[in-house]
Design an enzyme around this catalytic site. Structure first.
Site, PDB file in Angstrom:
ATOM      1  CG  ASP A 206      -2.048  -1.161   1.183  1.00 15.11           C
ATOM      2  OD1 ASP A 206      -3.117  -0.802   1.181  1.00 15.11           O
ATOM      3  OD2 ASP A 206      -1.749  -2.295   1.362  1.00 15.11           O
TER       4      ASP A 206
ATOM      5  CD  GLU B  59      -7.315   3.366   2.559  1.00 14.12           C
ATOM      6  OE1 GLU B  59      -7.526   2.759   1.054  1.00 14.12           O
ATOM      7  OE2 GLU B  59      -7.993   2.888   3.357  1.00 14.12           O
TER       8      GLU B  59
ATOM      9  CG  ASP C 275      -7.803   2.600  -1.866  1.00 12.87           C
ATOM     10  OD1 ASP C 275      -6.535   2.151  -1.400  1.00 12.87           O
ATOM     11  OD2 ASP C 275      -8.934   2.058  -1.425  1.00 12.87           O
TER      12      ASP C 275
ATOM     13  CG  ASP D 224     -10.494  -0.472  -3.424  1.00 15.04           C
ATOM     14  OD1 ASP D 224     -10.804  -0.276  -2.168  1.00 15.04           O
ATOM     15  OD2 ASP D 224     -11.491  -0.701  -4.383  1.00 15.04           O
TER      16      ASP D 224
ATOM     17  CG  ASP E 116     -12.712   2.815  -0.573  1.00 18.55           C
ATOM     18  OD1 ASP E 116     -11.916   2.402  -1.059  1.00 18.55           O
ATOM     19  OD2 ASP E 116     -13.000   3.115   0.763  1.00 18.55           O
TER      20      ASP E 116
END
Ligand code: AMP
Ligand code: MG
Length: 326
Positions: free
Chosen positions: A44, A67, A120, A123, A269
């Site tokens: 991430d 995010e 994101d 995700d 999202d």
């Protein structure tokens, strides 16, 4: 329009997808826990670093609302993770230092503006950890509307009917220009359209693997009223929007669970996924039929839940929902 933005976003998503697949190949998907107790992996952070680096280089004035943030690395126990992430980022950007990586990640702390990007980096982190679907989701917003959306789905097969072959696709949508599906590994791209032919029992509902993320009983009840009784495809992440866009599924619903009715969705999202569906001929609104409003901050404050459909069945879904509320 948005030609340069599109080129850059595709290139950055490809780099990020390569990084994620490297993390998976090394079986480095161990997690850290965020303040909200949700899991986050080094992929991430690595993804967010490489994409924000590209955005900073190409569009230094555009804010990025992403995010993750690098705060977690200020904790001494996470120093080795920070070094590990830097190694993955270096495999894509050779000159990267740990300080660069943290600064690139923190570029994602921008604010919603007239024009901004939302990201994101992974995700469907739970899907990534499980070895299932996940998506790298990047979108450009202007005046509260999505103009460009990219979904990189490294684990998604190009042909749904051949689930174990040819994995890795990018969905790319530009407002007014349609949705393309591009292979991550081959020189192939096709334009995709929703399927508006299905009716009754043949309609397919796609849902999250994680039942805690939406009110499954409620949306299955709603789907049953449309005639959908058993074709529940399950998939993590915004790859679900890609599935609707390419006609693999006809409906994706997100309804907050009863214990969580005040929860509002995060912009990152849904932004990329929503334009991927609408540019493929489908429709995306909230449960009340309102357009998703990306101008209000990091949450879809004015929208309740999500309805993403092939377009043909959209009004029927909204009216079933409205009746169920009366
Ligand atoms: P999905 O794979 O479609 O279930 O979506 C993954 C996304 O669900 C993550 O990016 C989270 O932001 C979001 N999520 C996490 N917890 C919840 C929850 N309790 N309700 C709704 N969405 C959630
Ligand atoms: Mg997410």
């Amino acid at each position: 329009m948005w030609k340069i933005e599109k080129q850059m976003a595709i290139a950055a998503a490809r780099v990020a997808a390569t990084l994620c697949e490297q993390v998976r190949a090394q079986q480095d998907e161990q997690t850290l826990q965020k303040a909200d107790r949700s899991p986050v992996t080094i992929a991430d952070f690595g993804c967010q670093a490489v994409i924000c680096q590209a955005l900073q280089t190409n569009f230094p004035d555009d804010p990025v609302v992403a995010e993750e943030d690098a705060l977690i690395f200020k904790q001494p126990e996470n120093k080795s993770r920070w070094e590990q992430i830097t190694e993955y980022v270096k495999s894509q950007i050779a000159s990267a230092t740990p300080e660069d990586v943290a600064a690139w990640i923190d570029r994602g702390n921008g604010q919603v503006a007239r024009r901004y990007w939302t990201l994101d980096p992974i995700d469907g982190t739970k899907g990534f950890i499980r070895g299932d679907q996940y998506a790298i989701a990047l979108a450009l917003i202007e005046e509260g509307e999505v103009k460009l959306g990219i979904l990189a789905c490294p684990a998604l097969p190009f042909h749904p009917e051949q689930p174990n072959q040819d994995k890795g696709v990018l969905f790319v949508a530009v407002q007014g220009e349609g949705t393309e599906m591009i292979s991550l590994h081959r020189n192939q791209s096709v334009s995709v359209r929703v399927n508006q032919e299905q009716t009754g029992e043949k309609l397919r509902l796609i849902e999250s693997v994680e039942s805690a993320h939406s009110d499954r009983a409620k949306y299955r009840e709603l789907a049953a009223k449309l005639g959908i009784t058993q074709t529940f495809l399950q998939m993590d992440s915004q790859a679900k929007y890609g599935a609707v866009a390419r006609g693999q599924a006809d409906l994706y619903l997100r309804i907050p669970r009863p214990e969580n009715l005040s929860r509002r969705e995060n912009i990152w999202d849904h932004a990329a996924g929503a334009i991927v569906v609408t540019e493929a001929g489908g429709k995306v609104t909230d449960l009340n039929g309102n357009n998703l409003d990306f101008s209000l901050g990091s949450k879809l404050t004015n929208n309740l839940g999500i309805v993403a459909s092939n377009g043909a069945i959209h009004n029927q879904v909204l009216s079933i929902w409205a009746k169920s509320r009366n």
